[in-house]
Design an enzyme around this catalytic site. Structure first.
Site, PDB file in Angstrom:
ATOM      1  CE1 TYR A  55      34.605   0.761 -12.020  1.00 43.58           C
ATOM      2  CE2 TYR A  55      32.239   0.847 -12.877  1.00 43.58           C
ATOM      3  CZ  TYR A  55      33.565   1.296 -12.450  1.00 43.58           C
ATOM      4  OH  TYR A  55      33.455   2.696 -12.718  1.00 43.58           O
TER       5      TYR A  55
ATOM      6  CE  LYS B 109      34.398   0.546 -16.198  1.00 40.87           C
ATOM      7  NZ  LYS B 109      34.213   2.108 -15.816  1.00 40.87           N
TER       8      LYS B 109
ATOM      9  CD  GLU C 286      39.544   9.156 -16.159  1.00 44.26           C
ATOM     10  OE1 GLU C 286      39.003   8.665 -17.166  1.00 44.26           O
ATOM     11  OE2 GLU C 286      40.376   8.504 -15.223  1.00 44.26           O
TER      12      GLU C 286
ATOM     13  CG  LEU D  56      38.697   3.490 -17.234  1.00 45.38           C
ATOM     14  CD1 LEU D  56      39.412   2.387 -16.595  1.00 45.38           C
ATOM     15  CD2 LEU D  56      37.155   3.526 -17.349  1.00 45.38           C
TER      16      LEU D  56
HETATM   17  N1  PMP Z   1      36.974   7.422 -16.968  1.00 42.66           N
HETATM   18  C1  PMP Z   1      36.204   7.143 -15.829  1.00 42.66           C
HETATM   19  C2  PMP Z   1      37.011   7.675 -14.411  1.00 42.66           C
HETATM   20  C3  PMP Z   1      34.978   6.288 -15.962  1.00 42.66           C
HETATM   21  O1  PMP Z   1      34.576   5.728 -14.613  1.00 42.66           O
HETATM   22  C4  PMP Z   1      34.625   5.978 -17.097  1.00 42.66           C
HETATM   23  C5  PMP Z   1      33.434   5.141 -17.242  1.00 42.66           C
HETATM   24  N2  PMP Z   1      33.262   3.917 -16.326  1.00 42.66           N
HETATM   25  C6  PMP Z   1      35.062   6.412 -18.330  1.00 42.66           C
HETATM   26  C7  PMP Z   1      36.308   7.279 -18.312  1.00 42.66           C
HETATM   27  C8  PMP Z   1      34.478   5.945 -19.717  1.00 42.66           C
HETATM   28  O2  PMP Z   1      34.727   4.777 -20.035  1.00 42.66           O
HETATM   29  P1  PMP Z   1      33.997   3.542 -20.862  1.00 42.66           P
HETATM   30  O3  PMP Z   1      33.757   4.790 -21.993  1.00 42.66           O
HETATM   31  O4  PMP Z   1      34.681   2.566 -21.213  1.00 42.66           O
HETATM   32  O5  PMP Z   1      32.529   3.700 -20.321  1.00 42.66           O
END
Ligand code: PMP
Length: 286
Positions: free
Chosen positions: A33, A150, A182, A206
């Protein structure tokens, strides 16, 4: 107004949109996603999300059922049809529905499932949370080892949010072998002196699209950035802490496991980065 969603090439009212009960996204969490935010009716960091989506699909050996150009068109059409000014677009692609439930992947020519829908969030850019700051707890990171992909396997992050809620907090920072990986749905940072510290990229986290942009803006503004792991003790002792994600941009963290971070109020580095991120990303929005 009924929400219009996109499913496999069609724009439909949400209550008419259907996918198979044999869809592998539903049975095996076999899907990926992206979430792209919308400000002023335009898409923030669309390109970054489209590139990461292609990488996620490739890493799982899935096909690329839609071109970047067509994907942009679908995003824009959903923004138009649903009159979104501020909010998000959620996109999910799965390996599709096989004839039966089977752990082995279905034949490669099985049509993949593509679903997109909008979430209207008026006031997203001016969120009161940015003035207040988040309270986080630390929890053990019990997710799988390919967090750089993701995928829609979000049960543990969901449990983490509930653990935070149960303690009167907003979110959880996950810890593995003593250091923070994270947040449940965001990348985590601390600020010590004039240095911004965030975990280096690897399969453990991520690769946030917002992270990449924020670190670029920080470096352009001559701020010091260190990409390395940090502990919860280091975070409690930091001057500031914050998180980044596509739907929250830059959000200050003011408390970790009940201990105030710095003054216990949102810090100036996070505030400045939020301002720069919003200003620069809105300029480049499509
Ligand atoms: N880490 C995780 C585990 C996440 O789910 C997300 C957001 N989907 C992020 C970091 C941040 O990623 P982004 O800045 O691309 O939204």
């Amino acid at each position: 107004m009924t929400r219009t969603v996109y499913v496999n090439g069609e724009y439909l009212p949400e209550d008419e949109a259907k996918i198979s009960i044999f869809d592998r996204g539903f049975l095996f969490a076999d899907g990926v996603y992206e979430v792209t935010s919308v400000l002023g009716g335009k898409l923030i960091d669309f390109d970054g999300h489209a590139v990461r989506l292609e990488r996620s699909l490739s890493e799982l050996g899935m096909g690329h059922p839609i071109t970047k150009e067509d994907l942009l068109e679908v995003h824009r059409e959903l923004v138009r049809l649903n009159e979104i000014d501020e909010g998000m677009i959620y996109l999910q692609i799965t390996r599709g529905a096989a004839a039966d439930r089977d752990f082995a992947y279905p034949p490669e020519d099985t049509p993949q499932t593509i679903v997109l829908f909008t979430q209207s969030k008026p006031g997203l850019a001016n969120s009161p949370m940015a003035q207040k700051g988040l309270k986080v707890i630390s929890i053990e990171d019990q997710r799988w080892g390919r967090r750089d992909i993701k995928t829609v396997q979000l049960l543990y992050p969901s449990m983490g949010k509930m653990m935070a809620k149960a303690e009167g907090c907003d979110d959880a920072w996950m810890v593995e072998e003593g250091s923070v990986t994270e947040g449940t749905s965001n990348n985590a940072y601390i600020v010590k002196g004039d240095t911004i510290i965030t975990r280096q990229l690897s399969n453990d986290i991520l690769h946030g699209i917002t992270r990449a942009a924020v670190l670029r803006f920080a470096r352009e503004a001559q701020m010091k950035v260190e990409e390395r792991a940090f502990t919860i003790d280091e975070a409690k002792d930091a001057d500031e802490a914050f998180v980044t994600s596509a739907s929250t941009f830059v959000m200050p963290v003011v408390e970790i496991d009940g201990a105030p971070v710095g003054t216990g109020k949102p810090g100036s580095v996070a505030a400045r980065l939020r301002e720069i991120y919003l200003e620069e990303s809105i300029k480049k929005a499509v």
